[in-house]
Design an enzyme around this catalytic site. Sequence first.
Site, PDB file in Angstrom:
ATOM      1  N   GLY A  35       4.305  -7.347  25.121  1.00  0.00           N
ATOM      2  CA  GLY A  35       5.206  -8.299  24.472  1.00  0.00           C
ATOM      3  C   GLY A  35       4.467  -9.301  23.616  1.00  0.00           C
ATOM      4  O   GLY A  35       3.554  -8.950  22.864  1.00  0.00           O
ATOM      5  N   ASN A  59      -2.746 -10.682  16.726  1.00  0.00           N
ATOM      6  CA  ASN A  59      -2.598  -9.779  17.869  1.00  0.00           C
ATOM      7  C   ASN A  59      -3.743 -10.083  18.843  1.00  0.00           C
ATOM      8  O   ASN A  59      -4.521 -11.025  18.615  1.00  0.00           O
ATOM      9  CB  ASN A  59      -2.558  -8.305  17.419  1.00  0.00           C
ATOM     10  CG  ASN A  59      -3.869  -7.839  16.804  1.00  0.00           C
ATOM     11  OD1 ASN A  59      -4.904  -8.495  16.921  1.00  0.00           O
ATOM     12  ND2 ASN A  59      -3.839  -6.702  16.137  1.00  0.00           N
ATOM     13  N   ARG A 103      10.041   5.133  15.652  1.00  0.00           N
ATOM     14  CA  ARG A 103      10.237   5.914  14.423  1.00  0.00           C
ATOM     15  C   ARG A 103       8.929   6.004  13.648  1.00  0.00           C
ATOM     16  O   ARG A 103       8.105   5.085  13.721  1.00  0.00           O
ATOM     17  CB  ARG A 103      11.248   5.215  13.519  1.00  0.00           C
ATOM     18  CG  ARG A 103      12.575   5.086  14.168  1.00  0.00           C
ATOM     19  CD  ARG A 103      13.420   4.147  13.372  1.00  0.00           C
ATOM     20  NE  ARG A 103      14.695   4.033  14.025  1.00  0.00           N
ATOM     21  CZ  ARG A 103      15.608   3.142  13.752  1.00  0.00           C
ATOM     22  NH1 ARG A 103      15.399   2.258  12.793  1.00  0.00           N
ATOM     23  NH2 ARG A 103      16.724   3.108  14.405  1.00  0.00           N
ATOM     24  N   ASN A 148       0.834  -1.198   0.000  1.00  0.00           N
ATOM     25  CA  ASN A 148       0.000   0.000   0.000  1.00  0.00           C
ATOM     26  C   ASN A 148       0.864   1.240   0.000  1.00  0.00           C
ATOM     27  O   ASN A 148       1.911   1.261   0.669  1.00  0.00           O
ATOM     28  CB  ASN A 148      -0.840   0.105   1.289  1.00  0.00           C
ATOM     29  CG  ASN A 148      -1.973  -0.887   1.323  1.00  0.00           C
ATOM     30  OD1 ASN A 148      -2.548  -1.220   0.296  1.00  0.00           O
ATOM     31  ND2 ASN A 148      -2.300  -1.359   2.518  1.00  0.00           N
ATOM     32  N   GLU A 161      -4.765  -9.592   3.869  1.00  0.00           N
ATOM     33  CA  GLU A 161      -5.179  -8.389   3.125  1.00  0.00           C
ATOM     34  C   GLU A 161      -5.512  -8.723   1.676  1.00  0.00           C
ATOM     35  O   GLU A 161      -6.341  -8.075   1.056  1.00  0.00           O
ATOM     36  CB  GLU A 161      -4.102  -7.299   3.210  1.00  0.00           C
ATOM     37  CG  GLU A 161      -4.135  -6.571   4.539  1.00  0.00           C
ATOM     38  CD  GLU A 161      -3.188  -5.384   4.622  1.00  0.00           C
ATOM     39  OE1 GLU A 161      -3.567  -4.378   5.235  1.00  0.00           O
ATOM     40  OE2 GLU A 161      -2.061  -5.464   4.104  1.00  0.00           O
ATOM     41  N   LYS A 218       0.634  -4.823   4.784  1.00  0.00           N
ATOM     42  CA  LYS A 218       1.189  -5.743   5.789  1.00  0.00           C
ATOM     43  C   LYS A 218       2.216  -6.706   5.184  1.00  0.00           C
ATOM     44  O   LYS A 218       3.305  -6.895   5.726  1.00  0.00           O
ATOM     45  CB  LYS A 218       0.057  -6.509   6.476  1.00  0.00           C
ATOM     46  CG  LYS A 218      -0.838  -5.596   7.295  1.00  0.00           C
ATOM     47  CD  LYS A 218      -1.919  -6.328   8.029  1.00  0.00           C
ATOM     48  CE  LYS A 218      -2.976  -5.356   8.544  1.00  0.00           C
ATOM     49  NZ  LYS A 218      -2.472  -4.300   9.426  1.00  0.00           N
ATOM     50  N   ASP A 252       0.963   4.253   1.898  1.00  0.00           N
ATOM     51  CA  ASP A 252       0.346   4.716   3.151  1.00  0.00           C
ATOM     52  C   ASP A 252       0.236   6.238   3.128  1.00  0.00           C
ATOM     53  O   ASP A 252       1.256   6.941   2.996  1.00  0.00           O
ATOM     54  CB  ASP A 252       1.202   4.286   4.353  1.00  0.00           C
ATOM     55  CG  ASP A 252       1.001   2.828   4.729  1.00  0.00           C
ATOM     56  OD1 ASP A 252       0.132   2.161   4.109  1.00  0.00           O
ATOM     57  OD2 ASP A 252       1.702   2.354   5.648  1.00  0.00           O
ATOM     58  N   GLY A 297       3.481  -4.846  14.224  1.00  0.00           N
ATOM     59  CA  GLY A 297       3.241  -6.289  14.078  1.00  0.00           C
ATOM     60  C   GLY A 297       3.939  -6.839  12.845  1.00  0.00           C
ATOM     61  O   GLY A 297       4.441  -7.968  12.844  1.00  0.00           O
ATOM     62  N   ASP A 298       3.992  -6.038  11.798  1.00  0.00           N
ATOM     63  CA  ASP A 298       4.665  -6.480  10.559  1.00  0.00           C
ATOM     64  C   ASP A 298       6.174  -6.585  10.786  1.00  0.00           C
ATOM     65  O   ASP A 298       6.820  -7.539  10.329  1.00  0.00           O
ATOM     66  CB  ASP A 298       4.387  -5.494   9.422  1.00  0.00           C
ATOM     67  CG  ASP A 298       2.905  -5.330   9.163  1.00  0.00           C
ATOM     68  OD1 ASP A 298       2.154  -6.297   9.417  1.00  0.00           O
ATOM     69  OD2 ASP A 298       2.504  -4.239   8.730  1.00  0.00           O
TER      70      ASP A 298
HETATM   71  O1  RIB Z   1       0.154  -3.102   9.500  1.00  0.00           O
HETATM   72  C1  RIB Z   1       0.274  -1.776   9.030  1.00  0.00           C
HETATM   73  C2  RIB Z   1      -0.149  -1.706   7.606  1.00  0.00           C
HETATM   74  O2  RIB Z   1      -1.521  -2.027   7.503  1.00  0.00           O
HETATM   75  C3  RIB Z   1       0.001  -0.340   6.980  1.00  0.00           C
HETATM   76  O3  RIB Z   1       1.252  -0.145   6.378  1.00  0.00           O
HETATM   77  C4  RIB Z   1      -1.170  -0.262   6.020  1.00  0.00           C
HETATM   78  O4  RIB Z   1      -0.794  -0.140   4.699  1.00  0.00           O
HETATM   79  C5  RIB Z   1      -2.007  -1.508   6.283  1.00  0.00           C
HETATM   80  O5  RIB Z   1      -1.831  -2.487   5.332  1.00  0.00           O
END
Ligand code: RIB
Length: 309
Positions: free
Chosen positions: A228, A187, A289, A14, A143, A43, A16, A255-256
Amino acid sequence: MAGKSGVCVLGIYNADLIFKADRQPIMGETLLGSSFEIGAGGKGSNQAVSAARSGAKVTFISKLGKDNFGDAALAMYAREGMTVLAEQVTDNSTGAAYIFVQNGTGSNAIIVVPGAAGTITPADVERHAGAIRNAAVFVTQLEQPIPAAIRALEIAKAAGTTTILNTAPAAPLDDAIFGLCDYVTPNESEATGITGVAVTDVATARKAGDVLLKKGAGAALITLGGQGALLHTASASVHIPVFSVGKVVDTTGAGDAFNGGFAAALSRGEKPEAAARFGAAVAGISVTRPGAAASVPRLEETRALLARS
Ligand code: RIB
């Protein structure tokens, strides 16, 4: 994992569109925000970048539009040294996400429009079966369409590639998918939705982990935000503490970052607990960040954090 190497990720990219403000507008209201940026997200793409920056050889399977956002994605993958198996279609656009980041807390709210990646089919996945089979670790999320995720998990599982399903965003799932997963990484809220156990802490995550194992998952790795993560298998249940390394400015993609770091560490033969700790260190740095992919640290930085912790 003999003869296999690296990480293969199926997922979406994506652009963003990141708005920072004190709060979200209510319906009918216009609000002045404090900043706007365009960054790399999605993601699957974030997880692939995280695995690459964590030292893994990465192949990313997706679909993009033939547009400026798609071109920007390909330029980023080239900079990150990743292999990309992504058709650029002319009849659909590259995915995009509205991201609201709250000033002060760094918490976010997101709307995703997957665009071209929303049309990935099992047949598209089939065309890249070789990349999935050759990887040591395969990762996907929810997604892109779920049938594509299932087909890819089937190919990986049949080939003996370690499989990770990050169940994000939350979606109704047939229990049969869990038997294809060596690791399921929800999560708290996704774990609650899948298992019916209200996950709020380590103890409730253990109960949810038991349900995920009963549904057929090899292991549950449940992320718990500031608490955690929990790595839960039939033989052990280990709490992985969060790495607090500075002020939290933006939790988007944490999470990614975690999943990509975990996959990279597993792919080079680290034990699951050490790999989860590695993923937690990557995520701990990333939240200090701004941005999603942009916030992911490189291997040396993560190793330095682990060495002094
Ligand atoms: O997990 C965060 C991501 O979720 C973002 O970068 C956004 O694009 C969505 O896919």
